[in-house]
Scaffold this motif. Sequence first.
Motif, mmCIF file in Angstrom:
data_model
loop_
_atom_site.group_PDB
_atom_site.id
_atom_site.type_symbol
_atom_site.label_atom_id
_atom_site.label_comp_id
_atom_site.label_asym_id
_atom_site.label_seq_id
_atom_site.Cartn_x
_atom_site.Cartn_y
_atom_site.Cartn_z
ATOM 1 N N SER A 93 34.996 -31.472 -36.554
ATOM 2 C CA SER A 93 35.403 -32.565 -37.438
ATOM 3 C C SER A 93 34.645 -32.453 -38.749
ATOM 4 O O SER A 93 33.591 -31.815 -38.839
ATOM 5 N N PHE A 94 35.168 -33.084 -39.757
ATOM 6 C CA PHE A 94 34.549 -33.057 -41.081
ATOM 7 C C PHE A 94 33.110 -33.580 -41.012
ATOM 8 O O PHE A 94 32.188 -32.965 -41.554
ATOM 9 N N ARG A 138 41.990 -40.884 -45.951
ATOM 10 C CA ARG A 138 40.635 -40.985 -46.531
ATOM 11 C C ARG A 138 40.399 -39.968 -47.629
ATOM 12 O O ARG A 138 40.911 -38.844 -47.580
ATOM 13 N N ARG A 140 37.432 -37.816 -48.640
ATOM 14 C CA ARG A 140 36.214 -37.416 -47.947
ATOM 15 C C ARG A 140 35.195 -36.870 -48.938
ATOM 16 O O ARG A 140 35.490 -35.971 -49.725
ATOM 17 N N GLU A 150 42.379 -36.581 -46.860
ATOM 18 C CA GLU A 150 42.961 -36.305 -45.533
ATOM 19 C C GLU A 150 43.790 -37.493 -45.077
ATOM 20 O O GLU A 150 43.315 -38.632 -45.123
ATOM 21 N N SER A 168 33.655 -41.295 -38.084
ATOM 22 C CA SER A 168 34.317 -40.090 -37.597
ATOM 23 C C SER A 168 35.505 -40.399 -36.677
ATOM 24 O O SER A 168 35.364 -41.075 -35.657
ATOM 25 N N TYR A 170 37.133 -38.089 -34.914
ATOM 26 C CA TYR A 170 36.982 -37.319 -33.675
ATOM 27 C C TYR A 170 35.969 -37.986 -32.730
ATOM 28 O O TYR A 170 36.138 -37.957 -31.518
ATOM 29 N N ALA A 171 34.915 -38.585 -33.297
ATOM 30 C CA ALA A 171 33.939 -39.290 -32.445
ATOM 31 C C ALA A 171 34.627 -40.466 -31.758
ATOM 32 O O ALA A 171 34.391 -40.741 -30.580
ATOM 33 N N GLN A 185 46.633 -24.681 -37.500
ATOM 34 C CA GLN A 185 46.385 -25.104 -38.870
ATOM 35 C C GLN A 185 47.081 -24.148 -39.832
ATOM 36 O O GLN A 185 47.009 -22.943 -39.660
ATOM 37 N N ARG A 213 47.272 -29.747 -40.054
ATOM 38 C CA ARG A 213 46.684 -29.470 -38.744
ATOM 39 C C ARG A 213 47.425 -30.272 -37.682
ATOM 40 O O ARG A 213 47.635 -31.470 -37.845
ATOM 41 N N THR A 226 47.741 -33.955 -39.233
ATOM 42 C CA THR A 226 46.978 -34.284 -40.437
ATOM 43 C C THR A 226 47.361 -33.378 -41.592
ATOM 44 O O THR A 226 47.454 -32.169 -41.436
ATOM 45 N N SER A 228 46.023 -32.398 -45.341
ATOM 46 C CA SER A 228 44.839 -32.530 -46.185
ATOM 47 C C SER A 228 45.019 -31.765 -47.469
ATOM 48 O O SER A 228 45.779 -30.802 -47.536
ATOM 49 N N TYR A 230 42.346 -30.014 -50.003
ATOM 50 C CA TYR A 230 40.953 -29.685 -50.302
ATOM 51 C C TYR A 230 40.836 -29.145 -51.713
ATOM 52 O O TYR A 230 41.743 -28.459 -52.177
HETATM 53 C C1 16G Z 1 38.753 -32.216 -40.231
HETATM 54 C C2 16G Z 1 40.217 -31.919 -39.960
HETATM 55 C C3 16G Z 1 41.047 -33.149 -39.753
HETATM 56 C C4 16G Z 1 40.377 -34.121 -38.810
HETATM 57 C C5 16G Z 1 38.985 -34.437 -39.288
HETATM 58 C C6 16G Z 1 38.233 -35.383 -38.390
HETATM 59 C C7 16G Z 1 40.603 -29.940 -41.442
HETATM 60 C C8 16G Z 1 41.477 -29.328 -42.449
HETATM 61 N N1 16G Z 1 40.882 -31.166 -41.016
HETATM 62 O O1 16G Z 1 38.540 -32.603 -41.532
HETATM 63 O O2 16G Z 1 42.293 -32.741 -39.218
HETATM 64 O O3 16G Z 1 41.119 -35.302 -38.714
HETATM 65 O O4 16G Z 1 38.238 -33.237 -39.374
HETATM 66 O O5 16G Z 1 36.995 -35.668 -39.013
HETATM 67 O O6 16G Z 1 39.676 -29.324 -41.031
HETATM 68 P P1 16G Z 1 36.076 -36.911 -38.656
HETATM 69 O O7 16G Z 1 35.832 -36.874 -37.190
HETATM 70 O O8 16G Z 1 34.856 -36.718 -39.481
HETATM 71 O O9 16G Z 1 36.828 -38.143 -39.029
#
Ligand code: 16G
Length: 245
Positions: A93-94, A138, A140, A150, A168, A170-171, A185, A213, A226, A228, A230
């Motif tokens: 994740s970012f 968002r 970022r 994104e 986050s 993903y968290a 991707q 993605r 998603t 994005s 960049y």
């Molecule tokens: C990355 C991913 C994106 C995902 C995000 C979650 C790319 C191009 N994109 O940025 O798809 O939603 O991570 O990040 O890599 P977060 O958990 O920090 O919100």
Amino acid sequence: LPLEGLQAPGGGPLYLRLRQVLEEAIRSGRLGHGDALPAERDLADYADVSRVTVRKAVDDLVRDGLLVRRQGSGTFVAKPVSRVQQPLSRLTSFTEDMARRGLDTRSEWLERGLFHPSPEEMMMLGLAAGTLVARIGRLRIAKDIPLAIERASLSPEFLPDPTVVTSSLYAELETKNARPVRAIQRISACNVKEPEAGLLAVPVGAAGLSIERISYLASGRVVEFTRSLYRGDTYDFVAELTLGE
Ligand code: 16G
């Protein structure tokens, strides 16, 4: 600053000549990164030009990213942005990517909630007619530099209340056992247009990377779709290549 002789005839518009002097001072390091530019009035007096000329030269350099304006405190020489090297083969994740580099991240929210899905979202996420889609949009930012825009779309099954995502995504998905384990991707080159250029603080037409993605659970279900954008000048995607059979 070598501002004498700016008025000499035959050198093109005054503001462009002033811009050139300032640009050379920045590129040569005489004006260091983070240094404050003298006040508009002082620069105008010193160079013996009007404030309008100073403003036009400064506007030009702000637009091209060499100077930044901070509300209330003045104009500064921009810090150079170092490029982020992102390996292409890991599904991270970012927030994690930036934390690993010791960079603080934050997001500006562009969108967060449940919406009526577009036909594309319905198809990508396999949504039934009449269901809503969860959207997380968002800007970022890492180390105060906007890196990407994104826009994630998810089935509400995995994210019934998008407002619970405060940092986050993903968290948050991890707490619901819905963190993706695989993704496809696609990265393509583009030129940044408005309003994205404004958000990313790059000139219109600057190089960008447009990324799509689609992420999956181990079961094969799609979790996230998603899109994005960049900044091309701050992000490198790096892939490891091996000799296959
Ligand atoms: C990355 C991913 C994106 C995902 C995000 C979650 C790319 C191009 N994109 O940025 O798809 O939603 O991570 O990040 O890599 P977060 O958990 O920090 O919100």
